[in-house]
Design a protein around this motif. Structure first.
Motif, PDB file in Angstrom:
ATOM      1  N   SER A  73       0.820  -1.220   0.000  1.00 41.01           N
ATOM      2  CA  SER A  73       0.000   0.000   0.000  1.00 41.01           C
ATOM      3  C   SER A  73       0.847   1.260   0.000  1.00 41.01           C
ATOM      4  CB  SER A  73      -0.935   0.005   1.212  1.00 41.01           C
ATOM      5  OG  SER A  73      -0.192   0.048   2.412  1.00 41.01           O
ATOM      6  N   PHE A  74       2.162   1.117   0.240  1.00 44.87           N
ATOM      7  CA  PHE A  74       3.061   2.268   0.268  1.00 44.87           C
ATOM      8  C   PHE A  74       3.624   2.506  -1.135  1.00 44.87           C
ATOM      9  CE2 PHE A  74       4.582   3.061   4.864  1.00 44.87           C
ATOM     10  CZ  PHE A  74       3.304   2.845   5.350  1.00 44.87           C
ATOM     11  N   SER A  75       4.084   3.737  -1.341  1.00 40.42           N
ATOM     12  CA  SER A  75       4.899   4.005  -2.526  1.00 40.42           C
ATOM     13  C   SER A  75       6.346   3.689  -2.178  1.00 40.42           C
ATOM     14  CB  SER A  75       4.764   5.473  -2.939  1.00 40.42           C
ATOM     15  OG  SER A  75       5.388   6.313  -1.976  1.00 40.42           O
ATOM     16  N   PRO A  76       7.235   3.484  -3.184  1.00 41.51           N
ATOM     17  CA  PRO A  76       8.656   3.249  -2.889  1.00 41.51           C
ATOM     18  C   PRO A  76       9.258   4.334  -2.009  1.00 41.51           C
ATOM     19  CG  PRO A  76       8.212   2.721  -5.172  1.00 41.51           C
ATOM     20  CD  PRO A  76       6.943   3.335  -4.620  1.00 41.51           C
ATOM     21  N   LEU A  77       8.898   5.608  -2.265  1.00 44.84           N
ATOM     22  CA  LEU A  77       9.458   6.694  -1.469  1.00 44.84           C
ATOM     23  C   LEU A  77       8.982   6.611  -0.020  1.00 44.84           C
ATOM     24  CD1 LEU A  77      11.151   9.245  -1.399  1.00 44.84           C
ATOM     25  CD2 LEU A  77       9.120  10.566  -2.076  1.00 44.84           C
ATOM     26  N   THR A 120      12.833   5.648 -10.618  1.00 49.50           N
ATOM     27  CA  THR A 120      12.950   7.088 -10.827  1.00 49.50           C
ATOM     28  C   THR A 120      11.596   7.711 -11.158  1.00 49.50           C
ATOM     29  OG1 THR A 120      13.434   6.721 -13.163  1.00 49.50           O
ATOM     30  CG2 THR A 120      15.316   6.846 -11.663  1.00 49.50           C
ATOM     31  N   GLY A 121      11.588   9.045 -11.115  1.00 52.33           N
ATOM     32  CA  GLY A 121      10.412   9.798 -11.543  1.00 52.33           C
ATOM     33  C   GLY A 121       9.146   9.407 -10.811  1.00 52.33           C
ATOM     34  N   ASP A 122       8.067   9.266 -11.609  1.00 49.98           N
ATOM     35  CA  ASP A 122       6.762   8.943 -11.033  1.00 49.98           C
ATOM     36  C   ASP A 122       6.720   7.543 -10.431  1.00 49.98           C
ATOM     37  OD1 ASP A 122       5.860  11.416 -11.786  1.00 49.98           O
ATOM     38  OD2 ASP A 122       4.951  10.721 -13.663  1.00 49.98           O
ATOM     39  N   MET A 123       7.625   6.666 -10.873  1.00 44.96           N
ATOM     40  CA  MET A 123       7.633   5.295 -10.345  1.00 44.96           C
ATOM     41  C   MET A 123       7.852   5.308  -8.828  1.00 44.96           C
ATOM     42  SD  MET A 123      10.112   2.081 -11.282  1.00 44.96           S
ATOM     43  CE  MET A 123      10.113   2.492 -13.010  1.00 44.96           C
ATOM     44  N   ALA A 124       8.605   6.271  -8.346  1.00 47.80           N
ATOM     45  CA  ALA A 124       8.872   6.349  -6.905  1.00 47.80           C
ATOM     46  C   ALA A 124       7.644   6.744  -6.112  1.00 47.80           C
ATOM     47  CB  ALA A 124      10.006   7.331  -6.640  1.00 47.80           C
ATOM     48  N   LEU A 125       6.606   7.277  -6.806  1.00 45.89           N
ATOM     49  CA  LEU A 125       5.404   7.736  -6.117  1.00 45.89           C
ATOM     50  C   LEU A 125       4.224   6.791  -6.310  1.00 45.89           C
ATOM     51  CD1 LEU A 125       5.670  11.520  -7.071  1.00 45.89           C
ATOM     52  CD2 LEU A 125       6.523  10.383  -5.003  1.00 45.89           C
ATOM     53  N   GLN A 126       4.398   5.754  -7.152  1.00 48.61           N
ATOM     54  CA  GLN A 126       3.325   4.783  -7.365  1.00 48.61           C
ATOM     55  C   GLN A 126       3.234   3.824  -6.183  1.00 48.61           C
ATOM     56  OE1 GLN A 126       4.561   4.293 -12.019  1.00 48.61           O
ATOM     57  NE2 GLN A 126       3.410   2.625 -11.086  1.00 48.61           N
ATOM     58  N   GLN A 127       2.068   3.217  -6.020  1.00 46.02           N
ATOM     59  CA  GLN A 127       1.938   2.164  -5.014  1.00 46.02           C
ATOM     60  C   GLN A 127       2.771   0.949  -5.436  1.00 46.02           C
ATOM     61  OE1 GLN A 127      -2.140   1.128  -4.204  1.00 46.02           O
ATOM     62  NE2 GLN A 127      -2.277   2.651  -2.566  1.00 46.02           N
ATOM     63  N   LYS A 166       9.738  -4.335  -8.541  1.00 43.37           N
ATOM     64  CA  LYS A 166       9.727  -4.666  -7.108  1.00 43.37           C
ATOM     65  C   LYS A 166      11.098  -5.195  -6.674  1.00 43.37           C
ATOM     66  CE  LYS A 166       4.779  -5.742  -6.926  1.00 43.37           C
ATOM     67  NZ  LYS A 166       3.775  -6.825  -6.860  1.00 43.37           N
ATOM     68  N   SER A 167      11.733  -5.978  -7.548  1.00 43.40           N
ATOM     69  CA  SER A 167      13.071  -6.484  -7.227  1.00 43.40           C
ATOM     70  C   SER A 167      14.062  -5.330  -7.106  1.00 43.40           C
ATOM     71  CB  SER A 167      13.536  -7.463  -8.301  1.00 43.40           C
ATOM     72  OG  SER A 167      12.766  -8.644  -8.288  1.00 43.40           O
ATOM     73  N   ARG A 168      13.960  -4.344  -8.009  1.00 41.13           N
ATOM     74  CA  ARG A 168      14.849  -3.181  -7.928  1.00 41.13           C
ATOM     75  C   ARG A 168      14.633  -2.423  -6.612  1.00 41.13           C
ATOM     76  NH1 ARG A 168      16.905  -1.117 -12.905  1.00 41.13           N
ATOM     77  NH2 ARG A 168      16.458  -2.490 -14.673  1.00 41.13           N
ATOM     78  N   LEU A 169      13.356  -2.288  -6.209  1.00 40.63           N
ATOM     79  CA  LEU A 169      13.052  -1.623  -4.944  1.00 40.63           C
ATOM     80  C   LEU A 169      13.648  -2.397  -3.767  1.00 40.63           C
ATOM     81  CD1 LEU A 169      11.636   0.445  -3.160  1.00 40.63           C
ATOM     82  CD2 LEU A 169       9.508  -0.884  -3.414  1.00 40.63           C
ATOM     83  N   ALA A 170      13.527  -3.726  -3.813  1.00 40.57           N
ATOM     84  CA  ALA A 170      14.078  -4.551  -2.728  1.00 40.57           C
ATOM     85  C   ALA A 170      15.593  -4.390  -2.638  1.00 40.57           C
ATOM     86  CB  ALA A 170      13.702  -6.012  -2.951  1.00 40.57           C
ATOM     87  N   PHE A 171      16.279  -4.333  -3.794  1.00 37.61           N
ATOM     88  CA  PHE A 171      17.732  -4.128  -3.791  1.00 37.61           C
ATOM     89  C   PHE A 171      18.088  -2.742  -3.255  1.00 37.61           C
ATOM     90  CE2 PHE A 171      18.196  -7.640  -6.967  1.00 37.61           C
ATOM     91  CZ  PHE A 171      19.131  -8.366  -6.248  1.00 37.61           C
ATOM     92  N   SER A 172      17.255  -1.739  -3.566  1.00 35.45           N
ATOM     93  CA  SER A 172      17.513  -0.395  -3.054  1.00 35.45           C
ATOM     94  C   SER A 172      17.428  -0.366  -1.530  1.00 35.45           C
ATOM     95  CB  SER A 172      16.506   0.583  -3.667  1.00 35.45           C
ATOM     96  OG  SER A 172      16.696   1.883  -3.167  1.00 35.45           O
TER      97      SER A 172
END
Length: 701
Positions: A565-569, A594-601, A610-616
């Motif tokens: 339910s959260f955004s990446p940011l 990057t960009g709007d992707m960081a603000l999406q759910q 999602k894998s990129r977010l997990a690595f971050s």
């Protein structure tokens, strides 16, 4: 010069030395034939080596040179030369004109450029045949065995030198100049072993780099280290001669079982004593000749009897029988033919032959593996009184506490030596880790202090040069995590009683490790990772990890770790609070979020995103040891390539579970195979694993 004169001179000069009749005769014959001796140095070259060999280290080289000077002076004193009757040089009655002397030599000997350039004729040098004969007698006098243990067992299967060594392994070594010189001169009698600065590689895998091995004669060394680091390979390198040790040291490596034939077990052990066997065979020959009428061999027969008595040949059968009995061979079994024994009993027989031979250096690789408890206890007590050098590889904790006087620890491509048994080693290692921890903490304090100075005065023009020097100093500080690691010691695990997943796992990883784990689905790879992490507790054995390890764990079910339910940011802000928004966006941007992707759910992101977010998130925690479980799921080819490059550049340890062959080949330096309730390090890497799988598939179809 006259024979009688030479004999008198030799007797007078060598009167105080323990030189037998044959050596005296040899020296006399050389001096009789050496009328061209121009100096005491010529005498030393002719007989000095033999005289030095008689006494070894008891008489140094300077004393031998003084003896040769006395021989030369005494010999010249008996001729019409510039010596008086006492062997002292006379004063010349008149000056000698060197030019006229050279001219007279021109007439008698042909063209002479200078009297100082005259060379000795080769025909007047030492008789090599006589020298070889004298040296052979000298070796026999010193009691050297006519057949060295090295190579003596090849016919029976207990190889003391492995034929050619391991063809897949290679070693390089540089001998010290001192050892090389002493070896060439033949007066290197010490049985201590020192091998410095050697490298061992198995294919592309470097097992040891710049390692040094020191073995003191009479001490017993326990050789430890996790599987796959090269302990057995090192033993093979020593026994095969690829790692050079002094040639007078006999080496025996128990590696393979005795070949089965018609020889009975007791006789197979007795055959190891080659000197005894040769003496008995010669005795039988002489007895047959004497019975046939020969009478000139009685002296040789007397010498044989004397030698047999000296080596206590009559006690050999009893000694061999005691060793066999201790290893579990009954009286009946000792009379059985070797071909009637199973492989396990032939290995016991090979061990018995080694113990009976008693070489200068005995190499044993897991000797307790083929023994029952009674035989192990006997072997421990027997080896505890071993008088020559012992190097034994073992994972038996009780054996390592009872037998060794020293421990050799193989890790990080080098060897560390510790005095005492395994328990003493563990205490010393713990203390060493504590010292490293204190050094690390002190270094971290220094780093923080230097960094604070740099941050405060970075933009101060007056202190620019001082800031630059501090920055260079900071760059030179070593991040102290070299020996911090994690390992499993005899670990077993079961989710339910009676349903074991693993048993007796002995593996470990360092900060330089790049380990890939392979195996079929359900073999327990993820369970192994969780044991290393400490998420699961072993049901047997011990899991160890250094206190400063910061694990970063990427699970193949990483979606379960994300709040959809959260955004990446929002997600990264909730986990790592207190930083500017720009820092969070920068961290996400490094991994392509990057960009709007960081603000999406998160729920709206693709699997790869999602894998990129997990690595971050994983990277944000600044781990120094990564444990990755199927990290390539959902990643495209370009991202997998980037992941491999990033892992190779990572300053820390990596353990990876993956079915992606490309990624494995990119980063893998060590391969662990998880199968059948066991985990082991496979030498040969992924190529060897692929070959084994192909063979298995071929057999299945």
């Amino acid at each position: 010069m006259a024979n009688a004169r030479v004999k008198t001179v030799v007797q007078d000069v060598l009167d105080g030395l323990d030189v037998d009749h044959e050596i005296r005769n040899y020296v006399e014959s050389v001096l009789n034939e050496g009328d061209d001796f121009l100096s005491s140095h010529d005498v030393y070259e002719a007989v000095g080596g033999v005289l030095h060999g008689v006494h070894g280290q008891e008489v140094d080289e300077l004393q031998i040179m003084e003896l040769c000077e006395r021989l030369y002076s005494a010999l010249k004193g008996g001729t019409e030369s510039t010596m008086d009757g006492d062997g002292l040089k006379k004063r010349l009655d008149a000056p000698v004109h060197m030019g006229s002397m050279a001219a007279s030599m021109d007439d008698n000997m042909g063209r002479v450029e200078s009297i100082w350039l005259m060379k000795r004729e080769d025909t007047l040098k030492v008789d090599q045949a006589k020298l070889a004969k004298a040296e052979a007698k000298l070796q026999q006098k010193q009691g050297k065995r006519t057949g060295e243990i090295i190579g003596s067992q090849n016919g029976s299967g207990t190889s003391s030198v492995i034929g050619g060594g391991d063809s897949s392994a290679s070693a390089s070594q540089v001998l010290s100049k001192k050892d090389t010189r002493m070896e060439q001169r033949g007066n290197f009698n010490s049985k201590d072993i020192r091998i410095e600065g050697f490298d061992i590689a198995y294919g592309d895998k470097v097992l040891m780099a710049g390692a040094s091995l020191s073995l003191v004669f009479g001490r017993r060394y326990g050789f430890i280290g996790r599987n796959g680091l090269g302990k057995s390979t090192l033993l093979k390198m020593i026994s095969s001669g690829q790692l050079k040790i002094p040639s007078h040291i006999s080496v025996l490596h128990v590696e393979q079982e005795v070949e089965g034939d018609e020889t009975i077990a007791l006789e197979s052990v007795l055959q190891c004593d080659t000197e005894r066997a040769e003496l008995l065979a010669r005795e039988a020959q002489i007895q047959a000749l004497i019975n046939a009428g020969e009478s000139e061999l009685s002296n040789e027969l007397t010498e044989i009897y004397s030698r047999l008595e000296h080596i206590e040949a009559d006690k050999a059968p009893a000694k061999a029988s005691c060793i066999l009995h201790g290893l579990g061979f009954t009286s009946t079994m000792q009379k059985q033919k070797t071909k009637e024994f199973s492989g396990g009993w032939r290995m016991r027989l090979a061990l018995a032959r080694a113990l009976f031979s008693k070489p200068d250096l005995l190499l044993l690789d897991e000797p307790t593996n083929m023994l029952d408890m009674k035989a192990i206890i006997w072997l421990e007590n027997y080896l505890a009184n071993w008088s020559t050098t012992l190097l034994v590889v073992s994972h038996d904790r009780n054996f390592l506490d009872f037998v060794p006087t020293d421990i050799l620890h193989l890790h990080s491509q080098r060897l560390d030596a510790y005095r005492g048994n395994y328990e003493s080693f563990m205490r010393a290692k713990i203390e060493k880790l504590k010292n490293q921890q204190r050094e690390y903490e002190a270094q971290q304090q220094l780093r923080a202090h230097v960094q604070e100075f740099i941050d405060r005065f970075r933009y101060n023009a007056k202190r620019a040069s001082l800031v630059q020097s501090k920055i260079k100093m900071l760059e030179k500080l070593i991040y102290f995590l070299q020996d911090q690691n994690a390992w499993l010691d005899e670990v077993s695990f079961a989710y339910m009683p009676g349903k074991s997943v693993f048993a007796n796992v002995n593996l470990g990883a360092t900060m330089e490790s790049r380990i890939c784990i392979v195996g079929e689905n359900g073999a327990g790879k993820t369970t192994l990772l969780r044991l290393i992490l400490g998420d699961l507790s072993p049901t047997g054995g011990v899991r160890n990890a250094h206190r400063n390890l910061r694990f970063g764990y990427f699970t193949q079910h990483h979606v379960d770790q994300l709040d959809l339910s959260f955004s990446p940011l929002q997600l990264i802000q909730s986990r790592f609070q207190g930083l500017p928004v720009e820092e969070y966006r920068r961290q996400l941007g490094r991994f392509g979020v990057t960009g709007d992707m960081a603000l999406q759910q998160v729920s709206s992101l693709s699997g790869g995103q999602k894998s990129r977010l997990a690595f971050s998130l994983l990277s944000m925690a600044r781990p120094n040891f990564l444990i990755l479980d199927e990290p390539t799921n959902h990643l495209d080819i370009e991202t997998i390539e980037a992941l491999g490059n990033a892992l190779n550049a990572f300053c820390g340890g990596v353990i990876l579970v993956s079915h992606d062959e490309r990624l494995i080949r990119m980063i893998c330096k060590e391969l662990w195979v998880c199968s059948g309730g066991k985990v082991w390090s496979l030498e040969g890497g992924f190529d060897e694993y692929r070959r084994l799988v192909e063979v298995e598939l071929k057999d299945a179809f």
